[in-house]
Design an enzyme around this catalytic site. Sequence first.
Site, PDB file in Angstrom:
ATOM      1  N   THR A 140       0.649  -1.151  -0.024  1.00  0.00           N
ATOM      2  CA  THR A 140      -0.044  -0.121   0.091  1.00  0.00           C
ATOM      3  C   THR A 140       1.096   1.483  -0.178  1.00  0.00           C
ATOM      4  OG1 THR A 140      -1.341   1.177   1.058  1.00  0.00           O
ATOM      5  CG2 THR A 140      -0.162  -0.313   2.071  1.00  0.00           C
ATOM      6  N   ASP A 141       0.474   2.274  -0.319  1.00  0.00           N
ATOM      7  CA  ASP A 141       1.027   3.502  -0.325  1.00  0.00           C
ATOM      8  C   ASP A 141       1.256   3.825   0.594  1.00  0.00           C
ATOM      9  OD1 ASP A 141      -1.452   4.334  -0.148  1.00  0.00           O
ATOM     10  OD2 ASP A 141      -1.871   5.759  -1.446  1.00  0.00           O
ATOM     11  N   GLU A 142       0.321   3.658   1.845  1.00  0.00           N
ATOM     12  CA  GLU A 142       0.026   4.350   3.517  1.00  0.00           C
ATOM     13  C   GLU A 142       1.397   3.563   3.965  1.00  0.00           C
ATOM     14  OE1 GLU A 142      -3.311   3.530   6.161  1.00  0.00           O
ATOM     15  OE2 GLU A 142      -4.200   3.315   4.094  1.00  0.00           O
ATOM     16  N   TYR A 183      -1.465  -0.517  11.164  1.00  0.00           N
ATOM     17  CA  TYR A 183      -2.100  -1.219   9.651  1.00  0.00           C
ATOM     18  C   TYR A 183      -0.663  -0.749   9.011  1.00  0.00           C
ATOM     19  CZ  TYR A 183      -3.167  -1.635   5.024  1.00  0.00           C
ATOM     20  OH  TYR A 183      -3.141  -1.782   3.808  1.00  0.00           O
ATOM     21  N   LYS A 215       1.905  -3.087   7.339  1.00  0.00           N
ATOM     22  CA  LYS A 215       2.740  -3.327   6.045  1.00  0.00           C
ATOM     23  C   LYS A 215       4.465  -3.018   5.650  1.00  0.00           C
ATOM     24  CE  LYS A 215      -0.416  -4.418   3.521  1.00  0.00           C
ATOM     25  NZ  LYS A 215      -0.479  -5.668   2.554  1.00  0.00           N
TER      26      LYS A 215
HETATM   27  P1  NAD Z   1      -9.880  -7.065   2.513  1.00  0.00           P
HETATM   28  O1  NAD Z   1      -9.722  -6.652   4.402  1.00  0.00           O
HETATM   29  O2  NAD Z   1     -11.023  -6.537   1.934  1.00  0.00           O
HETATM   30  O3  NAD Z   1      -9.330  -9.049   2.180  1.00  0.00           O
HETATM   31  C1  NAD Z   1      -8.922  -9.636   2.489  1.00  0.00           C
HETATM   32  C2  NAD Z   1      -8.851 -11.259   3.103  1.00  0.00           C
HETATM   33  O4  NAD Z   1      -7.414 -11.643   3.249  1.00  0.00           O
HETATM   34  C3  NAD Z   1      -9.720 -11.643   3.236  1.00  0.00           C
HETATM   35  O5  NAD Z   1     -10.509 -12.491   2.458  1.00  0.00           O
HETATM   36  C4  NAD Z   1     -10.038 -11.883   4.524  1.00  0.00           C
HETATM   37  O6  NAD Z   1     -10.663 -13.322   5.154  1.00  0.00           O
HETATM   38  C5  NAD Z   1      -8.007 -12.734   4.634  1.00  0.00           C
HETATM   39  N1  NAD Z   1      -7.507 -12.632   5.473  1.00  0.00           N
HETATM   40  C6  NAD Z   1      -7.168 -11.576   6.410  1.00  0.00           C
HETATM   41  N2  NAD Z   1      -6.268 -12.267   7.640  1.00  0.00           N
HETATM   42  C7  NAD Z   1      -5.314 -14.118   7.039  1.00  0.00           C
HETATM   43  C8  NAD Z   1      -5.363 -15.229   7.407  1.00  0.00           C
HETATM   44  N3  NAD Z   1      -4.368 -14.662   8.641  1.00  0.00           N
HETATM   45  N4  NAD Z   1      -5.295 -15.846   6.849  1.00  0.00           N
HETATM   46  C9  NAD Z   1      -5.721 -15.688   5.152  1.00  0.00           C
HETATM   47  N5  NAD Z   1      -6.416 -15.213   5.380  1.00  0.00           N
HETATM   48  C10 NAD Z   1      -6.122 -14.683   5.807  1.00  0.00           C
HETATM   49  O7  NAD Z   1      -8.332  -6.430   2.033  1.00  0.00           O
HETATM   50  P2  NAD Z   1      -8.555  -5.576   0.692  1.00  0.00           P
HETATM   51  O8  NAD Z   1      -9.049  -4.471   0.757  1.00  0.00           O
HETATM   52  O9  NAD Z   1      -8.796  -6.686  -0.483  1.00  0.00           O
HETATM   53  O10 NAD Z   1      -6.595  -5.376   0.578  1.00  0.00           O
HETATM   54  C11 NAD Z   1      -5.739  -6.645  -0.058  1.00  0.00           C
HETATM   55  C12 NAD Z   1      -4.704  -6.975   0.365  1.00  0.00           C
HETATM   56  O11 NAD Z   1      -4.698  -5.535  -0.426  1.00  0.00           O
HETATM   57  C13 NAD Z   1      -4.245  -6.224   1.780  1.00  0.00           C
HETATM   58  O12 NAD Z   1      -2.401  -6.599   1.696  1.00  0.00           O
HETATM   59  C14 NAD Z   1      -3.971  -4.148   2.056  1.00  0.00           C
HETATM   60  O13 NAD Z   1      -3.061  -4.323   2.057  1.00  0.00           O
HETATM   61  C15 NAD Z   1      -3.399  -4.602   0.627  1.00  0.00           C
HETATM   62  N6  NAD Z   1      -3.968  -3.120  -0.640  1.00  0.00           N
HETATM   63  C16 NAD Z   1      -5.673  -2.688   0.197  1.00  0.00           C
HETATM   64  C17 NAD Z   1      -5.519  -1.113  -0.574  1.00  0.00           C
HETATM   65  C18 NAD Z   1      -7.377  -0.831  -0.668  1.00  0.00           C
HETATM   66  O14 NAD Z   1      -7.378   0.348  -0.627  1.00  0.00           O
HETATM   67  N7  NAD Z   1      -8.149  -1.815  -0.229  1.00  0.00           N
HETATM   68  C19 NAD Z   1      -4.379  -0.399  -1.431  1.00  0.00           C
HETATM   69  C20 NAD Z   1      -3.814  -0.655  -1.973  1.00  0.00           C
HETATM   70  C21 NAD Z   1      -3.306  -2.142  -1.160  1.00  0.00           C
HETATM   71  O1  TDX Z   2     -15.695   6.504   7.578  1.00  0.00           O
HETATM   72  C1  TDX Z   2     -15.613   6.495   7.724  1.00  0.00           C
HETATM   73  N1  TDX Z   2     -15.504   8.270   7.176  1.00  0.00           N
HETATM   74  C2  TDX Z   2     -13.947   8.955   6.633  1.00  0.00           C
HETATM   75  O2  TDX Z   2     -14.171  10.508   6.914  1.00  0.00           O
HETATM   76  C3  TDX Z   2     -14.345   6.074   6.789  1.00  0.00           C
HETATM   77  C4  TDX Z   2     -14.485   5.326   7.038  1.00  0.00           C
HETATM   78  C5  TDX Z   2     -13.459   6.613   6.539  1.00  0.00           C
HETATM   79  N2  TDX Z   2     -13.154   8.517   5.979  1.00  0.00           N
HETATM   80  C6  TDX Z   2     -12.262   8.513   5.743  1.00  0.00           C
HETATM   81  C7  TDX Z   2      -9.954   8.556   6.129  1.00  0.00           C
HETATM   82  C8  TDX Z   2     -10.335   8.742   4.872  1.00  0.00           C
HETATM   83  O3  TDX Z   2      -9.083   9.857   5.120  1.00  0.00           O
HETATM   84  O4  TDX Z   2     -12.076   8.661   4.499  1.00  0.00           O
HETATM   85  C9  TDX Z   2     -10.169   7.879   3.891  1.00  0.00           C
HETATM   86  C10 TDX Z   2     -10.378   6.821   3.066  1.00  0.00           C
HETATM   87  O5  TDX Z   2     -10.753   5.823   4.183  1.00  0.00           O
HETATM   88  P1  TDX Z   2     -10.657   4.061   4.165  1.00  0.00           P
HETATM   89  O6  TDX Z   2     -11.660   4.212   3.182  1.00  0.00           O
HETATM   90  O7  TDX Z   2     -10.447   3.576   5.982  1.00  0.00           O
HETATM   91  O8  TDX Z   2      -8.927   4.587   3.417  1.00  0.00           O
HETATM   92  P2  TDX Z   2      -7.712   4.750   3.799  1.00  0.00           P
HETATM   93  O9  TDX Z   2      -7.864   4.775   5.551  1.00  0.00           O
HETATM   94  O10 TDX Z   2      -7.673   5.488   3.387  1.00  0.00           O
HETATM   95  O11 TDX Z   2      -6.988   2.916   3.552  1.00  0.00           O
HETATM   96  C11 TDX Z   2      -6.831   2.671   2.410  1.00  0.00           C
HETATM   97  O12 TDX Z   2      -6.711   2.789   2.027  1.00  0.00           O
HETATM   98  C12 TDX Z   2      -5.029   1.882   1.692  1.00  0.00           C
HETATM   99  C13 TDX Z   2      -6.793   0.813   2.042  1.00  0.00           C
HETATM  100  O13 TDX Z   2      -8.498   0.564   3.666  1.00  0.00           O
HETATM  101  C14 TDX Z   2      -6.202   0.460   3.158  1.00  0.00           C
HETATM  102  O14 TDX Z   2      -6.007  -1.048   3.335  1.00  0.00           O
HETATM  103  C15 TDX Z   2      -4.957   1.122   1.989  1.00  0.00           C
HETATM  104  O15 TDX Z   2      -4.047  -0.565   2.334  1.00  0.00           O
END
Ligand code: NAD
Ligand code: TDX
Length: 372
Positions: free
Chosen positions: A137-139, A163, A167
């Site tokens: 992730t970019d975080e 988090y 990562k």
């Molecule tokens: P998500 O939370 O929707 O899904 C995570 C999945 O991992 C779920 O299916 C969960 O059951 C599984 N999981 C969790 N713990 C586990 C364990 N111990 N063993 C096996 N499976 C397990 O997450 P997502 O949003 O799909 O993110 C997927 C990946 O992408 C993550 O590594 C996250 O850091 C990265 N990522 C997410 C975003 C975003 O915006 N969502 C952006 C950049 C990177």
């Molecule tokens: O109820 C809300 N109100 C609000 O203002 C929620 C859930 C979020 N927010 C804000 C917080 C953040 O500035 O919105 C922005 C986006 O929040 P999230 O959807 O929780 O995402 P963020 O914290 O940016 O992280 C996401 O992007 C990077 C993903 O959850 C991560 O898994 C990924 O790595």
Amino acid sequence: MTAARKVLVTGGAGFIGANFVRYWSECYPSDRIIVLDALTYAGNLANLESVAAGDNYRFVHGNILDVATIDELMLGEQVDTIVHFAAESHVDRSIHEPDAFIQTNVIGTNNLLMAARKHWIDSDSGPAAHLFHHVSTDEVYGTLGPDDPAFTEQTLYAPNSPYAASKAASDHLVRSYHHTFGMQVTTSNCSNNYGPYQFPEKLIPLMIVNAVTGKPLPVYGDGSNIRDWLYVEDHCRGIDRVINQGQRGATYNIGGNNEWRNIDIVNQLCKSIDAAFEADDQLAAHFPDAPAAGGKKTESLITFVKDRLGHDWRYAIDATLAESELGYKPLESFESGFQLTLNWMLQNEMWWRAVMDGSYRDWISKNYSADD
Ligand code: NAD
Ligand code: TDX
């Protein structure tokens, strides 16, 4: 044409993982896909329904904290490619309960790396062709001020939430296995994703669900925080480029060049929902609690709430390297991707009600044993 691969996708029942499994099985039908997922609250077999029928696919209900399960799969399936999505992914949860993030994101990643090393590098038959792709992730780069340039692959790591720190630790472990053991690895660091099957705890799906069920739209702080948004399929396409063309040992940033203030996203979402209800009478009958069902503006639900602790102010990804070296470019604009997402959420009420009310979890524990 590359020979058929045996691809272990961890976290394949989650949001991005499930989109990736669908994408990959369509693009590379001769590859075998083995999904390993613990089915935490975020994992959902319904996300994989459209691929579940394929011959070249297997789902394993298991945890990356369980070394024996990983070992068995690596050997039994002769896995040659790992695409590692499994993680605890929600920043707010990491603030309340960081331990699960350290367990899955750090220890779990190390378990996978140890198993991969054993089977790919230290095996009696000598090193095998392989790839470990790590989805990050970019975080990990921390937060930006208004005039700072976007994150590049050279930006120093400065994770701010538990988090992001977990990562970052996993990224470093992956890098170290390349440097120390010669493991073939790639890492992608992506910006905020949105799209079908995203768990409604994240900003966009949460706001859509609350808007159509007449609940407050909680905007943290003053809503000025900025995120860089990418449609999930464009992320999958970026990972594809990195896996197939990326330099081994390298890291690539993936993003959509789509920076939005949270409050602007929420306002846009309110307008789109009002327009959808105006265009389709059925929606009012279906979602009677939505303000739009009574001709009121959805924006009346916007509620500013206490800010997230340590809330990063701005993320922005510079994806120049992926563009110039891998020819990567997103296909969806924010407007088109957002409309696809809204339509999907409106048409898949059963999906989001099930994952939110926990009935899906009950169903899983009744119908799905740990041995499956
Ligand atoms: P998500 O939370 O929707 O899904 C995570 C999945 O991992 C779920 O299916 C969960 O059951 C599984 N999981 C969790 N713990 C586990 C364990 N111990 N063993 C096996 N499976 C397990 O997450 P997502 O949003 O799909 O993110 C997927 C990946 O992408 C993550 O590594 C996250 O850091 C990265 N990522 C997410 C975003 C975003 O915006 N969502 C952006 C950049 C990177
Ligand atoms: O109820 C809300 N109100 C609000 O203002 C929620 C859930 C979020 N927010 C804000 C917080 C953040 O500035 O919105 C922005 C986006 O929040 P999230 O959807 O929780 O995402 P963020 O914290 O940016 O992280 C996401 O992007 C990077 C993903 O959850 C991560 O898994 C990924 O790595």
